[in-house]
Motif scaffolding. Structure first.
Motif, short mmCIF file in Angstrom:
data_model
loop_
_atom_site.label_atom_id
_atom_site.label_comp_id
_atom_site.label_asym_id
_atom_site.label_seq_id
_atom_site.Cartn_x
_atom_site.Cartn_y
_atom_site.Cartn_z
N GLU A 1 -3.38 -7.85 15.39
CA GLU A 1 -2.09 -7.73 14.71
C GLU A 1 -1.80 -8.89 13.78
N SER A 2 -2.19 -10.10 14.20
CA SER A 2 -1.87 -11.26 13.34
C SER A 2 -2.65 -11.16 12.02
N GLN A 3 -3.88 -10.62 12.07
CA GLN A 3 -4.64 -10.45 10.82
C GLN A 3 -4.03 -9.32 9.97
N GLN A 4 -3.65 -8.23 10.64
CA GLN A 4 -3.01 -7.14 9.88
C GLN A 4 -1.78 -7.68 9.14
N LEU A 5 -1.02 -8.47 9.87
CA LEU A 5 0.23 -9.01 9.32
C LEU A 5 -0.05 -9.95 8.15
N SER A 6 -0.94 -10.91 8.34
CA SER A 6 -1.13 -11.90 7.27
C SER A 6 -1.80 -11.27 6.06
N ARG A 7 -2.75 -10.34 6.27
CA ARG A 7 -3.41 -9.71 5.12
C ARG A 7 -2.44 -8.81 4.37
N THR A 8 -1.61 -8.08 5.09
CA THR A 8 -0.65 -7.19 4.42
C THR A 8 0.38 -8.01 3.65
N ARG A 9 0.80 -9.14 4.23
CA ARG A 9 1.77 -10.00 3.54
C ARG A 9 1.19 -10.54 2.25
N LEU A 10 -0.05 -10.96 2.30
CA LEU A 10 -0.71 -11.47 1.10
C LEU A 10 -0.80 -10.39 0.03
N ARG A 11 -1.10 -9.17 0.48
CA ARG A 11 -1.32 -8.07 -0.46
C ARG A 11 -0.01 -7.57 -1.06
N ASP A 12 1.01 -7.36 -0.21
CA ASP A 12 2.22 -6.63 -0.64
C ASP A 12 3.43 -7.50 -0.89
N ASN A 13 3.38 -8.73 -0.43
CA ASN A 13 4.57 -9.54 -0.56
C ASN A 13 5.74 -8.99 0.26
N SER A 14 5.45 -8.16 1.28
CA SER A 14 6.54 -7.63 2.09
C SER A 14 6.86 -8.60 3.22
N SER A 15 8.03 -8.42 3.82
CA SER A 15 8.48 -9.39 4.82
C SER A 15 7.77 -9.14 6.15
N GLU A 16 7.70 -10.18 6.95
CA GLU A 16 7.10 -10.06 8.27
C GLU A 16 7.83 -8.99 9.09
N GLU A 17 9.15 -8.96 8.94
CA GLU A 17 9.96 -8.01 9.69
C GLU A 17 9.59 -6.56 9.35
N GLN A 18 9.44 -6.29 8.05
CA GLN A 18 9.07 -4.92 7.61
C GLN A 18 7.71 -4.52 8.19
N ILE A 19 6.77 -5.44 8.14
CA ILE A 19 5.42 -5.11 8.61
C ILE A 19 5.43 -4.92 10.13
N ARG A 20 6.19 -5.78 10.82
CA ARG A 20 6.29 -5.63 12.28
C ARG A 20 6.89 -4.28 12.68
N ALA A 21 7.86 -3.81 11.89
CA ALA A 21 8.49 -2.51 12.19
C ALA A 21 7.46 -1.39 12.04
N ILE A 22 6.62 -1.50 11.02
CA ILE A 22 5.59 -0.48 10.81
C ILE A 22 4.55 -0.54 11.94
N LEU A 23 4.14 -1.76 12.28
CA LEU A 23 3.18 -1.94 13.38
C LEU A 23 3.71 -1.32 14.67
N ALA A 24 4.99 -1.53 14.92
CA ALA A 24 5.59 -1.02 16.17
C ALA A 24 5.65 0.50 16.18
N ALA A 25 5.80 1.11 14.98
CA ALA A 25 5.91 2.57 14.92
C ALA A 25 4.53 3.24 14.97
N GLN A 26 3.46 2.46 14.70
CA GLN A 26 2.13 3.06 14.67
C GLN A 26 1.52 3.14 16.07
N MET A 27 0.50 3.96 16.18
CA MET A 27 -0.23 4.09 17.45
C MET A 27 -0.76 2.72 17.89
N SER A 28 -0.83 2.50 19.19
CA SER A 28 -1.28 1.18 19.64
C SER A 28 -2.77 1.00 19.34
N ARG A 29 -3.13 -0.25 19.21
CA ARG A 29 -4.52 -0.58 18.88
C ARG A 29 -5.46 -0.01 19.93
#
Ligand code: ATP
Length: 203
Positions: free
Chosen positions: A133-161
């Protein structure tokens, strides 16, 4: 026809994997792109959505206002189900049509919702690209400039790893650098070419 499904959570590396396979001549069908095509202006699904939710889900130029629609369906399971029941069969039909047209040795279906929808029923082999998750978060932030909160909400809604990994025929480990990912993709490509040729011989 040998179909490989590729999935993974947000920022896991699906695009990195599919770009590499596409460069080797593999036909890539992108379920996200198909999902956008079925609601383009002029498509019957867009008219149904407008009838159901009202003009507020359209932009001034008559396109789907995705963020508005997303906020409506995020707030109501009933509305989300209605939308999924409208769109999923249309998306599936279009994917099927593109699969039938494909000429490559095997075809790659890239879909964030491969395992959550019946799209997995269209594939012979399931590949999950996996990062923590920490890699998903940091790579997505670098790519999209979206907030940590937005990405965490998406991670929480997705199927578990763990659940996603348990459904995979092959897991690509994307915890290292891109060179390490590419080496795994190249090896997998050879295996898939062999599997596809065995499949066509047995037909
Ligand atoms: P999404 O579902 O959000 O579209 P995705 O699964 O397609 O994401 P990518 O776009 O391939 O993920 O990867 C997310 C970002 O991380 C991209 O900017 C990509 O270049 C980068 N990336 C992917 N794998 C690695 C890696 N191993 N090391 C460093 N950066 C990476």
């Amino acid at each position: 026809m040998y179909v490989v499904g590729l999935t993974g959570g947000i920022g896991s590396g699906k695009t990195a994997v599919s770009n590499r396979l596409q460069a080797k001549g593999i036909r890539v069908i992108d379920a996200d792109m198909v999902a956008r095509q079925v609601v383009e202006p002029g498509q019957p699904a867009l008219a149904r959505i407008q009838q159901h939710f009202g003009d507020e889900v359209l932009t001034d130029s008559g396109e789907l206002n995705r963020s508005k629609l997303r906020s409506i369906v995020f707030a109501s399971e009933k509305q989300r189900t209605w939308l999924e029941q409208l769109l999923h069969p249309l998306i599936r039909d279009r994917i099927l049509q593109q699969l039938e047209e494909s000429q490559s040795s095997y075809t790659l279906l890239v879909s964030p919702l491969l395992l959550e929808t019946d799209q997995h029923l269209l594939v012979n082999h399931i590949v999950v690209v996996d990062a923590d998750e920490s890699q998903q978060l940091s790579r997505t932030r670098l790519r999209d400039n979206s907030s940590e909160e937005q990405i965490r909400a998406i991670l929480a809604a997705q199927m578990s790893r763990e659940e996603r990994r348990s459904k995979a025929d092959t897991i690509l480990d994307n915890s290292g650098d891109l060179v390490q990912l590419e080496a795994q993709v190249d090896k997998l490509h050879q295996q898939l070419l062999q599997a596809a040729s065995r499949e066509s011989e047995s037909e």
